[in-house]
Design a protein around this motif. Structure first.
Motif, mmCIF file in Angstrom:
data_model
loop_
_atom_site.group_PDB
_atom_site.id
_atom_site.type_symbol
_atom_site.label_atom_id
_atom_site.label_comp_id
_atom_site.label_asym_id
_atom_site.label_seq_id
_atom_site.Cartn_x
_atom_site.Cartn_y
_atom_site.Cartn_z
ATOM 1 N N VAL A 135 1.452 -13.223 -8.815
ATOM 2 C CA VAL A 135 0.395 -11.616 -8.358
ATOM 3 C C VAL A 135 1.001 -11.051 -7.709
ATOM 4 C CG1 VAL A 135 -1.598 -10.862 -8.507
ATOM 5 C CG2 VAL A 135 -1.761 -13.444 -8.356
ATOM 6 N N GLU A 136 1.342 -9.653 -8.284
ATOM 7 C CA GLU A 136 1.738 -8.641 -7.607
ATOM 8 C C GLU A 136 0.994 -7.666 -7.446
ATOM 9 O OE1 GLU A 136 5.523 -6.959 -8.992
ATOM 10 O OE2 GLU A 136 5.994 -9.026 -9.260
ATOM 11 N N VAL A 137 0.828 -6.849 -6.077
ATOM 12 C CA VAL A 137 -0.534 -6.019 -6.071
ATOM 13 C C VAL A 137 -0.157 -4.536 -5.617
ATOM 14 C CG1 VAL A 137 -2.998 -5.571 -5.296
ATOM 15 C CG2 VAL A 137 -2.434 -7.564 -5.482
ATOM 16 N N THR A 138 0.043 -3.416 -5.812
ATOM 17 C CA THR A 138 0.024 -1.669 -5.761
ATOM 18 C C THR A 138 -1.333 -1.084 -5.754
ATOM 19 O OG1 THR A 138 2.284 -2.002 -6.632
ATOM 20 C CG2 THR A 138 1.311 -0.010 -5.293
ATOM 21 N N TYR A 139 -1.532 -1.553 -3.676
ATOM 22 C CA TYR A 139 -2.870 -0.142 -3.480
ATOM 23 C C TYR A 139 -2.649 1.201 -3.619
ATOM 24 C CZ TYR A 139 -5.277 -4.609 -2.493
ATOM 25 O OH TYR A 139 -5.328 -5.356 -2.615
ATOM 26 N N ARG A 140 -2.769 1.981 -3.867
ATOM 27 C CA ARG A 140 -2.664 3.736 -4.401
ATOM 28 C C ARG A 140 -3.749 4.340 -3.402
ATOM 29 N NH1 ARG A 140 2.780 4.228 -6.590
ATOM 30 N NH2 ARG A 140 2.751 1.835 -7.855
ATOM 31 N N LEU A 185 -6.100 -14.487 -5.266
ATOM 32 C CA LEU A 185 -5.840 -13.099 -6.006
ATOM 33 C C LEU A 185 -5.455 -13.951 -7.673
ATOM 34 C CD1 LEU A 185 -3.200 -11.054 -3.695
ATOM 35 C CD2 LEU A 185 -5.878 -10.427 -3.943
ATOM 36 N N GLU A 221 -6.530 -3.174 7.080
ATOM 37 C CA GLU A 221 -5.432 -3.538 7.103
ATOM 38 C C GLU A 221 -4.903 -1.871 5.484
ATOM 39 O OE1 GLU A 221 -3.063 -6.140 5.848
ATOM 40 O OE2 GLU A 221 -3.788 -6.339 8.126
ATOM 41 N N LEU A 233 1.022 -1.083 -0.438
ATOM 42 C CA LEU A 233 0.188 -0.343 -0.076
ATOM 43 C C LEU A 233 1.131 1.446 -0.498
ATOM 44 C CD1 LEU A 233 -2.577 1.435 0.352
ATOM 45 C CD2 LEU A 233 -2.633 0.905 3.186
ATOM 46 N N VAL A 234 0.519 2.424 -0.751
ATOM 47 C CA VAL A 234 1.549 3.051 -1.235
ATOM 48 C C VAL A 234 0.575 4.311 -1.676
ATOM 49 C CG1 VAL A 234 3.544 4.163 -2.785
ATOM 50 C CG2 VAL A 234 2.880 1.806 -2.678
ATOM 51 N N VAL A 279 -11.221 -6.738 -1.225
ATOM 52 C CA VAL A 279 -10.024 -8.055 -0.934
ATOM 53 C C VAL A 279 -9.617 -6.561 0.226
ATOM 54 C CG1 VAL A 279 -10.773 -8.957 -2.668
ATOM 55 C CG2 VAL A 279 -8.849 -8.094 -2.572
ATOM 56 N N ARG A 293 3.389 0.331 2.615
ATOM 57 C CA ARG A 293 2.751 -0.784 4.055
ATOM 58 C C ARG A 293 2.408 -1.912 3.406
ATOM 59 N NH1 ARG A 293 2.201 1.109 9.638
ATOM 60 N NH2 ARG A 293 1.568 -0.863 9.521
ATOM 61 N N ASP A 294 3.166 -2.904 4.188
ATOM 62 C CA ASP A 294 3.019 -4.424 3.698
ATOM 63 C C ASP A 294 1.056 -4.584 4.532
ATOM 64 O OD1 ASP A 294 5.606 -4.264 2.986
ATOM 65 O OD2 ASP A 294 6.108 -6.018 5.293
ATOM 66 N N VAL A 295 0.718 -5.212 3.396
ATOM 67 C CA VAL A 295 -0.937 -5.319 3.818
ATOM 68 C C VAL A 295 -0.755 -7.082 3.220
ATOM 69 C CG1 VAL A 295 -1.776 -2.831 3.869
ATOM 70 C CG2 VAL A 295 -1.684 -3.958 1.534
ATOM 71 N N HIS A 296 -2.072 -7.311 4.104
ATOM 72 C CA HIS A 296 -2.551 -8.543 3.500
ATOM 73 C C HIS A 296 -4.182 -8.696 2.818
ATOM 74 C CE1 HIS A 296 0.508 -8.936 6.410
ATOM 75 N NE2 HIS A 296 1.053 -10.043 5.804
ATOM 76 N N PRO A 297 -4.038 -8.306 1.562
ATOM 77 C CA PRO A 297 -5.619 -8.638 1.195
ATOM 78 C C PRO A 297 -6.090 -10.277 1.417
ATOM 79 C CG PRO A 297 -3.837 -8.486 -0.679
ATOM 80 C CD PRO A 297 -3.020 -8.450 0.379
ATOM 81 N N THR A 298 -7.876 -10.519 1.075
ATOM 82 C CA THR A 298 -8.074 -11.457 1.749
ATOM 83 C C THR A 298 -8.558 -12.398 0.934
ATOM 84 O OG1 THR A 298 -9.975 -10.655 1.866
ATOM 85 C CG2 THR A 298 -9.347 -10.584 3.420
#
Lengths: 138, 138
Positions: free
Chosen positions: A124-129, A107, B115, A90-91, B110, A99-104
């Motif tokens: 899979v690589e996910v970046t939340y912004r 993915l 988080e 999460l950026v 998700v 931040r490191d985050v853990h989606p449920t």
DNA sequence: ATCTTGACTTAGACATTGTCTAATGTAAGA
DNA sequence: TCTTACATTAGACAATGTCTAAGTCAAGAT
């Protein structure tokens, strides 16, 4: 992380002072340094360490799966020692904090077969912004 | 994409030959060129176009939301003209080929509230990695 | 149609990030 | 302690991207 050096010695690594300080710098949670940041911090502990050694060591640690390479901004790659626990990032769009985050959930499962084009999808690589609390307040 | 230039003129852009050829190069689906690839292809149409102009134009198109910046490999950024349809990317770990893909469901949902660490999460970028059919066969 | 002007383009210097090489140093087994 | 293969070093080089100062030109004004 403290047994990292032991694991590496088991793999035939020479335990040099340089590799020790790089491992030391990467010790901790929520660490996402660039190679040059690692070099700067390592140089505080071992002033004569060279950039090339830091780059080499980081590359080797990535190959061994001990750390993860993260590029969230298209600029310098960052190195994340939290490689043994699956997580995403999460950026902050403003200040770049990560931040490191853990989606449920799974993915990978949300990509239908007909959207895979014959690929064997492995990761899979996910970046939340978004905006972090600090930057939202300002 | 053909009305892109019209939209831009509506926003006060000067329609120069350079901007036209950059738009021309980015025309099409499944286009994921680097800035220097765009420059090379643009130079076939307009030999005297400079790198700086290509970089400037790409940056402006990104700011205007007309194209997307994608960095799937930590090297050169790539530019994706398919910015008006939400999509993610599937990348071959071997040859780097990129496909646009459409996962199902709400990728933001998700990520549980606990988080999010107070972030206002606004966007998600997903990169699926795996081996493409060509590279699997080889 | 021409003029004017501020936005646009250009070449190339510079910055950042990363890689490579040849010479030197050293960890660890003999 | 010796040996040697592996590791480290400084610095050149490469790839990508940014910036500047000078010249050019699109488009509205005349």
């Amino acid at each position: 992380m403290s047994d990292l050096l032991e694991r590496l010695r088991g793999r035939g690594w020479r335990l040099t002072a340089q590799r020790r300080v790089v491992a030391e710098v990467l010790n901790g949670d929520h660490v996402h340094y660039t190679a040059d940041e690692v070099h700067a911090k390592a140089a505080e502990l071992l002033p004569e360490i060279s950039r090339a050694t830091v780059y080499n060591t980081l590359g080797e640690l990535v190959s061994l799966g001990e750390i993860m390479e993260v590029s969230t901004d298209g600029r310098a790659k960052r190195y994340d020692p939290n490689a043994h626990h699956a997580h995403q990032h999460l950026v902050c769009s403003q200040c770049g904090t990560i931040r490191d985050v853990h989606p449920t959930g799974d993915l990978l499962a949300v990509l239908p077969a007909e959207e895979r084009f014959g690929f064997q999808v492995a990761a899979v690589e996910v970046t939340y912004r978004g905006m972090c609390p600090n930057c939202s307040a300002a």
